[in-house]
Enzyme design. Structure first.
Site, short mmCIF file in Angstrom:
data_model
loop_
_atom_site.label_atom_id
_atom_site.label_comp_id
_atom_site.label_asym_id
_atom_site.label_seq_id
_atom_site.Cartn_x
_atom_site.Cartn_y
_atom_site.Cartn_z
N HIS A 191 -11.03 50.47 -37.58
CA HIS A 191 -11.72 51.38 -37.97
C HIS A 191 -11.80 51.51 -39.49
CE1 HIS A 191 -14.20 55.04 -38.59
NE2 HIS A 191 -13.15 55.75 -38.81
N CYS A 209 -15.04 58.57 -34.04
CA CYS A 209 -14.55 57.36 -34.94
C CYS A 209 -14.17 56.24 -34.09
CB CYS A 209 -13.92 57.50 -36.22
SG CYS A 209 -14.68 58.66 -37.39
N ASN A 235 -16.60 55.61 -44.50
CA ASN A 235 -16.39 55.66 -43.18
C ASN A 235 -17.82 56.17 -42.37
OD1 ASN A 235 -15.93 56.61 -40.57
ND2 ASN A 235 -13.96 57.85 -41.36
N1 COA Z 1 -11.70 64.17 -55.91
C1 COA Z 1 -10.56 64.70 -56.69
N2 COA Z 1 -9.19 65.13 -56.17
C2 COA Z 1 -9.11 65.64 -54.67
C3 COA Z 1 -10.24 65.08 -54.00
C4 COA Z 1 -11.40 64.59 -54.53
N3 COA Z 1 -12.64 63.93 -53.68
N4 COA Z 1 -10.02 65.64 -52.61
C5 COA Z 1 -8.86 66.27 -52.82
N5 COA Z 1 -8.24 65.95 -54.07
C6 COA Z 1 -7.02 66.49 -54.69
C7 COA Z 1 -6.30 67.70 -53.89
O1 COA Z 1 -7.01 68.86 -53.91
C8 COA Z 1 -5.16 67.45 -54.10
O2 COA Z 1 -4.79 68.18 -55.31
P1 COA Z 1 -3.32 69.02 -55.52
O3 COA Z 1 -2.31 68.02 -55.57
O4 COA Z 1 -3.60 69.68 -56.85
O5 COA Z 1 -3.32 70.07 -54.53
C9 COA Z 1 -4.79 66.05 -54.49
O6 COA Z 1 -6.13 65.63 -54.67
C10 COA Z 1 -4.09 65.29 -53.26
O7 COA Z 1 -4.84 65.68 -51.94
P2 COA Z 1 -4.48 65.02 -50.67
O8 COA Z 1 -5.32 65.52 -49.54
O9 COA Z 1 -2.89 65.28 -50.45
O10 COA Z 1 -4.84 63.56 -51.06
P3 COA Z 1 -4.48 62.24 -50.22
O11 COA Z 1 -3.62 61.33 -50.91
O12 COA Z 1 -3.93 62.63 -48.86
O13 COA Z 1 -6.00 61.66 -49.87
C11 COA Z 1 -7.51 61.81 -48.11
C12 COA Z 1 -6.86 62.67 -49.34
C13 COA Z 1 -8.54 62.66 -47.55
C14 COA Z 1 -8.19 60.46 -48.71
C15 COA Z 1 -6.45 61.01 -47.11
O14 COA Z 1 -5.93 62.25 -46.58
C16 COA Z 1 -7.34 60.42 -46.14
O15 COA Z 1 -7.84 59.55 -46.06
N6 COA Z 1 -6.76 61.05 -44.86
C17 COA Z 1 -7.62 60.56 -43.68
C18 COA Z 1 -8.89 60.98 -43.43
C19 COA Z 1 -9.64 60.03 -42.56
O16 COA Z 1 -9.54 59.11 -42.71
N7 COA Z 1 -10.43 60.72 -41.78
C20 COA Z 1 -11.22 60.33 -40.82
C21 COA Z 1 -10.42 59.72 -39.67
S1 COA Z 1 -11.76 58.98 -38.56
#
Ligand code: COA
Length: 335
Positions: free
Chosen positions: A256, A117, A286
């Site tokens: 990004h 990325c 993304n």
């Molecule tokens: N739909 C519904 N629920 C979801 C889900 C989805 N697509 N994906 C995860 N969950 C749930 C999880 O299981 C978790 O449930 P729980 O609380 O019962 O365990 C809850 O949502 C929270 O999950 P979490 O991973 O802590 O959420 P978050 O607020 O961190 O958001 C991302 C998740 C992935 C959106 C976030 O962490 C993120 O954007 N991270 C960076 C990713 C990124 O940018 N990657 C590329 C980098 S170049």
């Protein structure tokens, strides 16, 4: 005898973008995954993403975006094609030569840069280096990824986040200080954290795995979120310092497009006003190495970017890799 710097710098002279026609919105994903439009929008800012159909590849998208950037630049002399991608058409060879051939550019230098990325910012630095060293006077730089081809279609933690696409710029040899001049740069990596975002199998360490999940992209979302915000803010400060700019000098911040909350948190850490953020993630997701040029092309097309705007670019991705650069927006119309 007075001395002056005669080094050439890379100047942005054309821009183009291309997204595959198939659009997958959050409602469509919610019908096949345990997720919802509400969850995806609130956590990521994404509403829909474009996805390659079977048989469509990174090279196909790169050729489309590259042709548009060449058109935007007018009569551009191109000596090199640099393709930023983590999803080449084959593991070997690199895909850039196929892109150069597809565009009818003859026997120009062509190679891939893989910083996932952060690929566009890394490849921009590479292209600027080719120009500064007088290896090339014109470079076509394309960020293109078919990232959805790396995903496990049943994985709700990655599928909603990624989309496919390509964005391209033409860079010419020019002078520091002119509109479009790119740089300085700030680039970093941390291989100790490579497992935060990884496709474990398919490379030389583990060619084939009996576990199909090893051939798909996995991500530790919350840890990535924290690193992305901290590293993009750090790197942005470093590059502004090197450029002699202050935060108040920045008209537009093009980060990004990984997650709208990462962009907002980074802007907040930097003290950048929210309206300086360029955001198009709602309709792209993304798109990995394509995200910054796609966001630039959209912002140039809708007038958000104006000639003379001072623009800060910052990216973060798997590797880990991250980096930033600055430019003054030139008079270009997307092709
Ligand atoms: N739909 C519904 N629920 C979801 C889900 C989805 N697509 N994906 C995860 N969950 C749930 C999880 O299981 C978790 O449930 P729980 O609380 O019962 O365990 C809850 O949502 C929270 O999950 P979490 O991973 O802590 O959420 P978050 O607020 O961190 O958001 C991302 C998740 C992935 C959106 C976030 O962490 C993120 O954007 N991270 C960076 C990713 C990124 O940018 N990657 C590329 C980098 S170049």
């Amino acid at each position: 005898m007075p001395t002056h710097d005669t080094r050439k710098v890379a100047v942005l002279a054309g821009i183009g973008a291309w997204l595959p026609p198939r659009v997958v919105d959050n409602d469509e994903l919610s019908r096949r995954l345990d997720t919802s439009d509400e969850w995806i929008r609130t956590r990521t800012g994404i509403g829909e993403r474009h996805v390659v159909d079977p048989g469509m590849s990174t090279v196909d998208m790169a050729v489309e975006a590259g042709a548009r950037a060449l058109r935007s630049a007018g009569s551009a002399e191109i000596d090199a094609v640099v393709l930023a991608t983590a999803t080449p058409d084959q593991v070997c060879p690199a895909s850039a030569p196929q892109v150069a051939s597809g565009l009818g550019l003859g026997s120009v230098a062509a190679f891939d840069v893989n910083a996932v990325c952060s690929g566009f910012v890394y490849a921009l630095a590479t292209a600027a280096g080719l120009i500064a060293a007088d290896v090339a006077r014109g470079v076509l730089l394309i960020g293109a990824d078919a990232f959805t081809t790396l995903l496990d279609p049943a994985d709700r933690s990655t599928v909603p986040i990624f989309g496919d696409g390509a964005g391209a710029v033409v860079l010419h040899a020019g002078e520091a200080g002119q509109d479009g001049a790119v740089g300085p740069f700030d680039l970093h990596s941390d291989g100790e954290l490579s497992e935060l975002l990884i496709v474990p199998a398919g490379g030389s360490r583990m060619k084939r795995s009996t576990n199909p999940a090893d051939h798909c992209f996995s991500m530790r979302g919350p840890a990535v979120f924290r690193h992305a915000t901290a590293r993009m803010a750090e790197s942005s400060r470093a590059v502004l310092d090197r450029a002699g700019w202050t935060i108040a000098d920045v008209d537009r911040f093009i980060g990004h497009q990984a997650n709208i909350r990462i962009l907002q948190a980074t802007a907040k850490q930097l003290g950048l006003p929210a309206d300086s953020l360029v955001v198009n993630i709602e309709r792209t997701g993304n798109t990995s190495a394509a995200s910054i040029p796609l966001a630039m092309a959209d912002a140039a097309a809708d007038g958000t970017l104006q000639q003379g705007d001072r623009v800060l670019l910052s990216a973060f991705g798997a590797g880990l890799t991250w980096g930033s650069t600055v430019l003054r927006w030139p008079d270009v119309i997307p092709g």
